[in-house]
Every structure is written in structure tokens, then in C-alpha cells.
Scaffold this motif. Sequence first.
Motif, PDB file in Angstrom:
ATOM      1  N   ALA A 168       0.924  -1.215  -0.089  1.00  0.00           N
ATOM      2  CA  ALA A 168      -0.136   0.052  -0.014  1.00  0.00           C
ATOM      3  C   ALA A 168       1.076   1.407  -0.114  1.00  0.00           C
ATOM      4  O   ALA A 168       1.703   1.366   0.935  1.00  0.00           O
ATOM      5  CB  ALA A 168      -1.068   0.003   1.317  1.00  0.00           C
ATOM      6  N   HIS A 169       0.650   2.134  -0.837  1.00  0.00           N
ATOM      7  CA  HIS A 169       1.582   3.419  -1.292  1.00  0.00           C
ATOM      8  C   HIS A 169       0.787   4.428  -1.618  1.00  0.00           C
ATOM      9  O   HIS A 169      -0.398   4.087  -2.225  1.00  0.00           O
ATOM     10  CB  HIS A 169       2.839   2.960  -2.070  1.00  0.00           C
ATOM     11  CG  HIS A 169       2.791   2.362  -3.152  1.00  0.00           C
ATOM     12  ND1 HIS A 169       2.076   3.100  -4.401  1.00  0.00           N
ATOM     13  CD2 HIS A 169       2.505   1.088  -3.775  1.00  0.00           C
ATOM     14  CE1 HIS A 169       1.871   2.342  -5.244  1.00  0.00           C
ATOM     15  NE2 HIS A 169       2.109   0.994  -4.915  1.00  0.00           N
ATOM     16  N   PRO A 170       1.239   5.775  -1.698  1.00  0.00           N
ATOM     17  CA  PRO A 170       0.243   6.492  -2.423  1.00  0.00           C
ATOM     18  C   PRO A 170      -0.265   6.442  -3.925  1.00  0.00           C
ATOM     19  O   PRO A 170      -1.384   6.906  -4.295  1.00  0.00           O
ATOM     20  CB  PRO A 170       1.242   7.893  -2.463  1.00  0.00           C
ATOM     21  CG  PRO A 170       2.189   7.765  -1.420  1.00  0.00           C
ATOM     22  CD  PRO A 170       2.591   6.003  -1.312  1.00  0.00           C
ATOM     23  N   GLY A 171       0.596   5.554  -4.674  1.00  0.00           N
ATOM     24  CA  GLY A 171      -0.144   5.417  -5.714  1.00  0.00           C
ATOM     25  C   GLY A 171      -1.381   4.177  -5.873  1.00  0.00           C
ATOM     26  O   GLY A 171      -2.114   3.879  -7.023  1.00  0.00           O
ATOM     27  N   VAL A 182      -3.614   3.830   3.340  1.00  0.00           N
ATOM     28  CA  VAL A 182      -2.470   4.673   3.677  1.00  0.00           C
ATOM     29  C   VAL A 182      -2.965   5.887   2.845  1.00  0.00           C
ATOM     30  O   VAL A 182      -3.877   6.020   2.107  1.00  0.00           O
ATOM     31  CB  VAL A 182      -1.006   4.139   3.297  1.00  0.00           C
ATOM     32  CG1 VAL A 182      -0.892   2.967   3.929  1.00  0.00           C
ATOM     33  CG2 VAL A 182      -1.184   4.030   1.719  1.00  0.00           C
ATOM     34  N   SER A 183      -2.003   7.096   3.396  1.00  0.00           N
ATOM     35  CA  SER A 183      -2.419   8.390   2.463  1.00  0.00           C
ATOM     36  C   SER A 183      -1.956   8.459   1.313  1.00  0.00           C
ATOM     37  O   SER A 183      -0.922   7.604   0.763  1.00  0.00           O
ATOM     38  CB  SER A 183      -1.724   9.473   3.402  1.00  0.00           C
ATOM     39  OG  SER A 183      -2.012  10.668   2.720  1.00  0.00           O
ATOM     40  N   ARG A 184      -2.761   9.170   0.444  1.00  0.00           N
ATOM     41  CA  ARG A 184      -2.368   9.348  -0.991  1.00  0.00           C
ATOM     42  C   ARG A 184      -1.073  10.409  -1.459  1.00  0.00           C
ATOM     43  O   ARG A 184      -0.797  10.393  -2.412  1.00  0.00           O
ATOM     44  CB  ARG A 184      -3.646   9.450  -1.640  1.00  0.00           C
ATOM     45  CG  ARG A 184      -4.678   8.617  -1.858  1.00  0.00           C
ATOM     46  CD  ARG A 184      -6.198   9.273  -2.339  1.00  0.00           C
ATOM     47  NE  ARG A 184      -7.016   8.319  -2.535  1.00  0.00           N
ATOM     48  CZ  ARG A 184      -7.845   7.731  -1.458  1.00  0.00           C
ATOM     49  NH1 ARG A 184      -7.553   8.191  -0.357  1.00  0.00           N
ATOM     50  NH2 ARG A 184      -8.694   6.730  -1.740  1.00  0.00           N
ATOM     51  N   GLN A 185      -0.719  10.847  -0.349  1.00  0.00           N
ATOM     52  CA  GLN A 185       0.492  11.724  -0.746  1.00  0.00           C
ATOM     53  C   GLN A 185       1.480  12.016   0.649  1.00  0.00           C
ATOM     54  O   GLN A 185       1.104  11.729   1.661  1.00  0.00           O
ATOM     55  CB  GLN A 185      -0.588  13.388  -0.891  1.00  0.00           C
ATOM     56  CG  GLN A 185      -1.331  13.761   0.091  1.00  0.00           C
ATOM     57  CD  GLN A 185      -2.191  14.907  -0.256  1.00  0.00           C
ATOM     58  OE1 GLN A 185      -2.836  14.617  -1.260  1.00  0.00           O
ATOM     59  NE2 GLN A 185      -2.343  15.922   0.669  1.00  0.00           N
ATOM     60  N   ALA A 186       2.418  12.776   0.400  1.00  0.00           N
ATOM     61  CA  ALA A 186       3.439  13.038   1.519  1.00  0.00           C
ATOM     62  C   ALA A 186       2.646  14.251   2.383  1.00  0.00           C
ATOM     63  O   ALA A 186       1.976  15.013   2.006  1.00  0.00           O
ATOM     64  CB  ALA A 186       4.775  13.589   0.890  1.00  0.00           C
ATOM     65  N   ALA A 222      13.210  -1.048  -7.797  1.00  0.00           N
ATOM     66  CA  ALA A 222      13.701   0.465  -8.063  1.00  0.00           C
ATOM     67  C   ALA A 222      12.496   1.123  -8.961  1.00  0.00           C
ATOM     68  O   ALA A 222      12.399   2.317  -8.877  1.00  0.00           O
ATOM     69  CB  ALA A 222      15.114   0.495  -8.846  1.00  0.00           C
ATOM     70  N   GLU A 223      12.185   0.251  -9.861  1.00  0.00           N
ATOM     71  CA  GLU A 223      11.160   0.710 -10.443  1.00  0.00           C
ATOM     72  C   GLU A 223       9.908   0.924  -9.852  1.00  0.00           C
ATOM     73  O   GLU A 223       9.091   2.209 -10.031  1.00  0.00           O
ATOM     74  CB  GLU A 223      10.817  -0.323 -11.825  1.00  0.00           C
ATOM     75  CG  GLU A 223       9.547   0.114 -12.685  1.00  0.00           C
ATOM     76  CD  GLU A 223       9.268  -0.989 -13.658  1.00  0.00           C
ATOM     77  OE1 GLU A 223       8.308  -0.999 -14.208  1.00  0.00           O
ATOM     78  OE2 GLU A 223      10.111  -1.860 -13.762  1.00  0.00           O
ATOM     79  N   LEU A 224       9.598   0.267  -8.676  1.00  0.00           N
ATOM     80  CA  LEU A 224       8.226   0.546  -8.026  1.00  0.00           C
ATOM     81  C   LEU A 224       8.493   1.831  -7.047  1.00  0.00           C
ATOM     82  O   LEU A 224       7.555   2.708  -7.173  1.00  0.00           O
ATOM     83  CB  LEU A 224       8.008  -0.639  -6.922  1.00  0.00           C
ATOM     84  CG  LEU A 224       6.848  -0.426  -5.962  1.00  0.00           C
ATOM     85  CD1 LEU A 224       5.554  -0.131  -6.743  1.00  0.00           C
ATOM     86  CD2 LEU A 224       6.923  -1.803  -5.272  1.00  0.00           C
ATOM     87  N   GLN A 228       7.268   7.478  -6.009  1.00  0.00           N
ATOM     88  CA  GLN A 228       7.652   9.072  -5.797  1.00  0.00           C
ATOM     89  C   GLN A 228       7.175   9.974  -7.121  1.00  0.00           C
ATOM     90  O   GLN A 228       6.742  11.117  -6.799  1.00  0.00           O
ATOM     91  CB  GLN A 228       9.329   8.944  -5.953  1.00  0.00           C
ATOM     92  CG  GLN A 228      10.128   8.500  -4.980  1.00  0.00           C
ATOM     93  CD  GLN A 228       9.979   9.159  -3.459  1.00  0.00           C
ATOM     94  OE1 GLN A 228       9.301  10.148  -3.538  1.00  0.00           O
ATOM     95  NE2 GLN A 228      10.887   8.887  -2.276  1.00  0.00           N
ATOM     96  N   ASP A 229       6.874   9.124  -8.047  1.00  0.00           N
ATOM     97  CA  ASP A 229       6.145  10.173  -9.003  1.00  0.00           C
ATOM     98  C   ASP A 229       4.882  10.243  -8.730  1.00  0.00           C
ATOM     99  O   ASP A 229       4.292  11.523  -8.716  1.00  0.00           O
ATOM    100  CB  ASP A 229       5.987   9.419 -10.260  1.00  0.00           C
ATOM    101  CG  ASP A 229       7.373   9.237 -11.099  1.00  0.00           C
ATOM    102  OD1 ASP A 229       8.295  10.130 -10.791  1.00  0.00           O
ATOM    103  OD2 ASP A 229       7.577   8.698 -12.004  1.00  0.00           O
TER     104      ASP A 229
END
Length: 647
Positions: free
Chosen positions: A48-51, A60-64, A170-172, A177-178
Motif C-alpha cells: 500500500a503506497h500513495p499510488g 494509507v495516505s495518497r500523498q506526502a 527500483a522501478e516501484l 515517488q512520481d
Amino acid sequence: MTAELVRGQNHTLPQTRLEIRVSAGTPVVAGATLGDENGTVRGTEWIAHPGSPQLPGLEVSRQAAADHRLAVDLDALPGPVHRVTVLLALPTGVGGPVRFGAVASPFVAVTGLDGTEIATFTLTGLDTESAVAALELYRRQGAWKVRAVGQGYAGGLDAMLADQGVPRAAELARSIQDAVTRAMARSVAPPPPRTPDADRVAPGAGAPGPVPPADGRRPAPQQPEPIAEPATPPPGATTGGPISYAHPRRQSAAPPPPPPTAPPAEPGRPAQPVAGDATGWSMDERLYNQIWGMFEDLARTTAAYRSAVDFAESRMGQELDRTLSDPRSRIGGAGDRAREEARAKRDELTTRAREALDRDLAQLVAEAAVVEPALPAAFAGWDNPVWHAYRVPMEIPMALRIGDLHLPENPALHIPLLVRLPLERGMWIDSGRTTSDAAALMDGARLRSLAMECAVAHAARLLAVYPADEFSVHVIDPAGSAAGALAPLVRSGVLAGPPASGAGGVASVLAHLTRRVDLVQMAVRAGAADSLPPDVDTGEQLLIVNDFPHGFDDRSVTQLRYLADEGPSVGVHLMMVADREDASAYGPVLDPLWRSLLRVTPVADDHLADPWVGHAWTYEPPRMPPGSRVLEQVLAKVAAARRPRRP
């Protein structure tokens, strides 16, 4: 009793529905990975990550952000999951810190849904690391526990993911980050905390002039940070609200309490809302804080409702899967009864969630009904009667209204979108065909015309809320296509000069503003702001650019990017009226330009995100009441205040 964990220590979890609250001194990326009994992350669908912010039992949150709330339902996790690892990373490519050693130690708390802390952990001892595995929830002999990890990675997010066995780490990491960068570009940023130097002086003490402070810097534009109720800070940390009211000329650094509220309501009924029911030194500050409180309340209550509905659907799906996998359910009517029971449980949960949401919405609607009529001109819509009593102000207000926001759960409840003044970020009014139905069905020429009318309305508001001669507007209209929309500004005489057209006009305006930025920056750095040439206007400047990139060559594009990057720090702001597709020939060279601007649209569009949970909010641009002449009347008063007075 709260367990204060140290690295490596564990603690039994008394419940399975939890929140993990993260508090950091700078925006961080928060995510989580799921691991099986061997700790293996089986694929990207277990991250689970912002993307990809939602997994069964995890969100989780969608942004920093500087504060996060991660929702965890351990019972709703897939069966093979035995471990949940919470990850933190510093965002890259946004100009922030690059190592945790340069920021305050992050603090993590595991709490119940009611906010009661179960365990806390302060991540101390970090230095060159830019990513860290903060803690993990793990299952041992049928019981769930939490362990403080604090394992940092100098190699960043990709090194941390690779250490957990994630393929193509690395690709993930780049895609995460994008996604964070895109979320920051579309997020509505709450006001940064005000320092004593940047705070307004007390009434009667005199207002600061338009020249930047003596130290040569304005507060740097902040990345989106939630102004949510913070998690309990680590020992020794200070607490307080999102705004510091400290000022050398004030006796107390704390704002006065809000004014007395209405008499207590009858038992069982909510208290009647009151306009200005928030802390602040003035009514404007109290209203400003109250609006942001309403904004956050609506974001969080909607998030709770959506989370409850998702949980109900997920649980029903799991129960139906178990029913279908049991051969005994195929005999008689057992399977049908199980399906009916699962759906009934789902309906009961969603009904209770909707009832809670409706109660919160009703309270917010009542609050909006008393707040809207009490707003000052800078915060009010064009249809507010306050504009009929408009007078040119003597000082700059706290903020400016640039439109409204609403969510599909209650489209009638509009939250004013306020941005702080002086502007810390330019605006991009998207004249292209967006994903909204309103834009898709509209003729392209009409959409461009509406975009320019929207820009004129924003510019008129800025002119109206600044004191006379402290704000100037320049216009670049290379082909003269916006003459009709610009007519109110041109006829009233409030522009700094005629709209520039042709390549020569574009070059002249850009050269003039670039020179102003250069001279003010040099004067401020040298501590000689009073030695600027007399022809340099030190007031705030706004440049409206129509039909970009028509009429721009490579040199003028470079100057425009320079103004977008360096201008806000010395009072030069950019308002682009453009379709990004028209500038596609420049490729990614203009990506930083678009990301640096707050994108708004001339028609309703759900593209803006709040800084707390990242909902997609529908933005409604400011509208003039049909047949109203309020814009012309306001501009006439601004122009009259700017005319030289006869002795």
C-alpha cells in the motif's frame, strides 16, 4: 496504559481495528507492505503506497504529509498475511530534506479507533537514511503484536523495498515517488505555520510594507501538510495549533479564546453553530480558522464513511467466499441463507455509517449557513452582500477566496477554498478539455473564453483586497484573443499597462518583470532594499498569460519559468491561462512549471485533493450572479483610489 517502545521491543495488541499515526517535522511518504509467515512480500499487490493506497484491511495516505493516519483492520487482511510493516520515506525531487538526520525524529503511535494510544515509538538515531521501516504488526500464535523496528536505509525507498524481497524494487520506488510528486502538485496546501517575523503586527502597530523583510527571505513555500489534530509528540516536543500567533509586540503568544458560543442546546440536540467560533486575534482570523476546520471535518468524516463502506463490502466478500468454498453450503438452503446474512450485515454497517455521516453533514451545513453571511469581502463569494459596501482596504487580508470545493456525498455543502496572501504559488487556469463532463461537452472556444473570464475574476479580487497602489496586474495576450474578457480590467484603468500583444509585447513585459525580480533579489541580499531605482515598483505584481505558448520563443519560455520559480519570493506571481496540450512540443522541460502552479478550471472539475486524506474534491470556480454589475463597481472603486489626489 500506553507502552513506550524502544527499538526491538514488542507489545501485544488488544484489538484488531487500529490507526497508526505518524508525526514528523517534514512531509514524509507513508506506506505499508504485507508479508506472509516468512516475511515475504509476494508482489506489488501486497504493498500500500500513495499510488495504490488501499488494500483489504489497510489504507494509507495518497500523498506526502507531516502527519499521517493509517487505517488497519487486521481481521480483514488476506488469510496468508502474517506481518504488516509500516514504511516511511522522504519524498524526492521536491526540494525538501534528503536524510532523516536533518529533520526531527519521526514519532509513530498505534491507537484504537477512539484515539486511545496502545503503543508509541520515537525513531531516534537516524542520520543519512532517507527511508525507514518504522514498525511492524505481526501475528504470533493467533495473537497480533506490534514491534518497534526503526531500520533505516541510506539507499532510500528502493533499497528498503529490495530488502523485503520486492521484485523490481527500483522501478516501484520511482513510481511511488512520481505519485507523490503528482499528489503534491494537485493538493490544496493548508497555510504554513506563521513565524514571529512573518506574523501580522497587532492592530494599531502599523502594517508591513510591500518590500520583503530585511533578512531577504519570505517564508519558503511549504509542501502540503495536514493541520489535523497531531499525534502525541515525543518527549520534549512542543505542541500547539497549526498557526503560531507569537509576535514581539504582543504580550502573549497564544491567541485569545473563541467568542462565547450560543446558549447550550437542549439535551440530545447539537449546539447551534456560531460564526467565528475558532481561535484568533480578529474576527477574520477566527473565520479563517473555522473554515479550515470545516474543510478538515468534512474530509475526515467522509473518509470514515467511505472506509466503513469499504470494510462492509470487503467483509461481505470474504464471508461469501467462505460460504462458496464450503461444500456443506451447497446442500439445502444453507448457502442462500449465508448469502442473505452476509448482505444483511453489509447493509446494516453501511446504514449505520450513512446515519453517522448524515449527522455530521447536517451540523456542517448548519455551520456553513451562519458562516457564509459573516465572511469579509476577501473570503466572500461575489453574490455576498458585503461587496455592495466594499471599500478599498488599508491592509492586506489573511487570505483570498478563489472558489469552492465539495464532495459527492453532499454536493450542496460548499467549502470556501482560501489561499494565503501574499501568494506563495501561482495559478494555472486550465483552458483544455479536462476529464469533467462539463468540459468534455463544451466547445473549445467557449472553454477558452470561460478560462479567461475566470482569470479576470481572480485578478479583480486580488486588486480589490490589496491597498491602493500595492498590487499591479500585467497581461500578455499575444493574439489579442482575450479582448472581450479583459474589457472590465481595461475599461476601469486598473491594469499596469495595455495588454501586451505580439512577440515584441511578450518580450517587453517579460523583460520588465525579470528585471524587477533580479533587482529586488540583489537589493534584499545586500540588505539595501531602500536603494532600489525609483522606477522599480516594490508592490506585488501579477502577470496573466493567455494562450501560452502562442507568441513565445525559447528565450521567453525560459524567462517565464524563471518568473514562476523566483518571482513569488519577491512578490511577482504568475497566472497562466493555457491548455497543457498546446505546449506539448516542449516536452518535459515545462513539467516543473505546471507542477509549481495551483491548477484550477473554468468549469466544475474534481481534480483537487485535500491535504489530510487526499479525497478528489470538485472545484467550482467563482461565478458572478447573472446580470450583476458588482465586478465593474468594485473595479471602479479600485481605480478611483489609485488616481493621484489633487492638492
